[in-house]
Scaffold this active site. Structure first.
Site, short mmCIF file in Angstrom:
data_model
loop_
_atom_site.label_atom_id
_atom_site.label_comp_id
_atom_site.label_asym_id
_atom_site.label_seq_id
_atom_site.Cartn_x
_atom_site.Cartn_y
_atom_site.Cartn_z
N GLU A 1 -111.65 -14.78 -35.90
CA GLU A 1 -109.91 -15.84 -36.32
C GLU A 1 -109.07 -14.66 -34.69
O GLU A 1 -108.28 -16.01 -34.90
CB GLU A 1 -109.83 -16.03 -37.17
CG GLU A 1 -108.54 -17.19 -37.53
CD GLU A 1 -108.92 -18.14 -37.64
OE1 GLU A 1 -109.48 -19.18 -37.15
OE2 GLU A 1 -107.66 -18.83 -36.66
N GLY A 2 -109.31 -13.74 -35.12
CA GLY A 2 -107.95 -13.57 -33.73
C GLY A 2 -108.21 -14.09 -32.48
O GLY A 2 -107.09 -14.57 -32.11
N HIS A 3 -109.34 -13.85 -31.66
CA HIS A 3 -110.01 -14.86 -30.88
C HIS A 3 -109.29 -16.23 -30.69
O HIS A 3 -109.33 -17.08 -29.55
CB HIS A 3 -112.02 -14.80 -30.34
CG HIS A 3 -111.80 -13.22 -30.33
ND1 HIS A 3 -113.06 -12.75 -31.29
CD2 HIS A 3 -112.18 -12.39 -29.55
CE1 HIS A 3 -113.17 -11.15 -30.70
NE2 HIS A 3 -112.42 -10.90 -29.85
N GLN B 1 -117.54 -0.25 -20.51
CA GLN B 1 -116.21 -0.18 -21.40
C GLN B 1 -117.08 0.92 -22.02
O GLN B 1 -115.89 0.84 -22.89
CB GLN B 1 -115.18 -1.05 -21.25
CG GLN B 1 -116.22 -2.68 -21.95
CD GLN B 1 -115.00 -3.70 -22.12
OE1 GLN B 1 -114.99 -4.39 -21.21
NE2 GLN B 1 -114.28 -3.35 -23.28
N GLY C 1 -104.67 -9.55 -25.96
CA GLY C 1 -104.16 -9.42 -27.75
C GLY C 1 -103.84 -8.55 -27.41
O GLY C 1 -103.42 -7.35 -27.22
N LYS D 1 -103.22 -6.85 -29.97
CA LYS D 1 -103.81 -5.55 -30.92
C LYS D 1 -104.33 -4.14 -30.45
O LYS D 1 -104.61 -3.11 -30.02
CB LYS D 1 -104.96 -5.89 -30.95
CG LYS D 1 -105.89 -4.90 -31.80
CD LYS D 1 -107.29 -5.92 -33.44
CE LYS D 1 -108.20 -5.03 -32.25
NZ LYS D 1 -109.21 -4.24 -31.97
N SER E 1 -113.96 -7.27 -34.67
CA SER E 1 -115.06 -7.33 -34.41
C SER E 1 -115.86 -6.05 -34.97
O SER E 1 -117.05 -6.55 -35.92
CB SER E 1 -116.27 -7.93 -33.32
OG SER E 1 -115.17 -8.22 -32.36
P1 AMP Z 1 -112.88 -7.90 -27.88
O1 AMP Z 1 -113.57 -8.91 -26.90
O2 AMP Z 1 -112.71 -7.40 -28.70
O3 AMP Z 1 -112.67 -7.48 -26.53
O4 AMP Z 1 -111.05 -8.41 -27.15
C1 AMP Z 1 -110.77 -10.07 -26.67
C2 AMP Z 1 -109.30 -10.58 -26.70
O5 AMP Z 1 -109.01 -10.00 -28.06
C3 AMP Z 1 -108.60 -9.15 -26.25
O6 AMP Z 1 -107.45 -9.88 -25.40
C4 AMP Z 1 -108.18 -9.15 -27.46
O7 AMP Z 1 -107.28 -8.29 -27.51
C5 AMP Z 1 -108.37 -9.83 -28.46
N1 AMP Z 1 -108.05 -10.24 -29.91
C6 AMP Z 1 -109.64 -9.03 -30.32
N2 AMP Z 1 -108.30 -9.19 -31.74
C7 AMP Z 1 -107.21 -9.63 -32.09
C8 AMP Z 1 -106.67 -9.87 -32.88
N3 AMP Z 1 -106.93 -8.94 -33.89
N4 AMP Z 1 -105.45 -10.44 -32.53
C9 AMP Z 1 -105.31 -10.60 -31.18
N5 AMP Z 1 -105.74 -10.64 -30.05
C10 AMP Z 1 -107.11 -10.44 -30.45
#
Ligand code: AMP
Length: 292
Positions: free
Chosen positions: A32-34, A61, A147, A149, A186
């Protein structure tokens, strides 16, 4: 919604796409964050523009192979989430397409990457900065949503865009949380039921520290000592790092001064085998001016 796997095709579509092109880079295993970021991207792009989401689990990474192996890859569910949140194009390249076997150039940030997650995950930000550079060149976005986060990543991405002159605006999005305050990630799926309950205490500790600064406590060593006690009381948790920094430069602060320096508390905690990160602004009601 289209799924594009080929780099050259994405590059030509990105060049000719309807503007603005708003880009959300991800590693998949979307939650849901994404979805919230993608919905916001849709708003920024309007119905006339283009929303691109990349789903690429970037091996460069990951400094711990097991972490990469354990990372979920639910591509069918990811596609559905993207579609429902308003994505026009998913860019989903293979590792071989992104990194030819004789790849010999990487991009390294040499200041902001050294501390915090960079110190505990050597090579991590070299992988992040390299893949962002490649994705920006392939997708050709006007705006990129990231994000809060991942605060250090956001700060480094701003520096990347400034230092390498990408004509791109980085747009931060507030952290999206579960109802008990845990930052969506995730990696949360890897927590045991007990760890999942305990993990909500991380954000509770951060909020308590913010409350203390609002009540007037400005001494960072005092603030950190009590935050550390709260985090150490969480069962199965070990602190990786806990710091108060100027949120623009990531330089550690000795005092939280309201109205001058934007102070942010950043934490990484291992719950069993799972590493979780979170952060919170301490000094409220100030305007932040990022260096451009
Ligand atoms: P990731 O797939 O974890 O690399 O995240 C992809 C993007 O989604 C990055 O910009 C993260 O900062 C953002 N993101 C992941 N989780 C959250 C969250 N809970 N709230 C806001 N943005 C998030």
């Amino acid at each position: 919604m289209k799924v594009i796997e080929q780099v050259s095709l994405m590059q030509s579509i990105g060049k000719d796409a309807l503007r603005p092109l708003v880009f959300v880079p991800t590693m998949g295993a979307l939650h849901e964050g994404h979805a919230t970021l993608i919905r916001h991207a849709r708003k920024l792009a309007t119905q006339n523009g283009t929303v691109v989401v990349s789903i690429f689990l970037n091996p460069k990474q990951f400094n711990v192979t097991k972490d990469l192996e354990l990372y979920p890859r639910p591509f069918a569910a990811d596609q559905l989430l993207c579609q429902q949140a308003g994505t026009d194009l998913i860019f989903h390249p293979s590792v071989a397409a992104m990194y030819p076997s004789d790849t010999s150039i990487e991009i390294e940030e040499k200041d902001l990457s050294l501390s915090l997650c960079g110190a505990s995950r050597p090579g991590h930000f070299k992988g992040v900065v390299t893949v962002l550079t490649k994705l920006f060149n392939i997708v050709n976005p006007d705006q990129v949503l990231l994000g809060e986060k991942d605060w250090q990543q956001l700060t480094i991405a701003r520096r990347l865009v400034r230092d390498l002159n990408f004509p791109i605006e980085i747009i931060p999005h507030p952290t999206v949380r579960e109802s008990d305050g845990l930052a969506m990630s995730s990696r949360n799926a890897r927590l045991s039921p007990l760890e999942r309950i305990e993990a909500s205490k991380i954000y509770a500790a951060l909020k308590k520290t913010r409350a203390r600064t609002i009540e007037g406590e400005s001494d960072v060593s005092i603030l950190l000592a009590s935050t550390r006690r709260d985090l150490e009381a969480i069962s199965n948790a070990t602190i990786d790092y806990l710091e108060v920094v100027d949120e623009r430069t990531l330089i550690p602060l000795a005092k939280v001064l309201h109205g001058t320096t934007p102070a942010r508390l950043l934490v990484a905690v291992k719950m069993g085998e799972t590493r979780l990160i979170d952060n919170i602004r301490l000094a409220e009601k100030i305007s932040i001016n990022f260096p451009t």
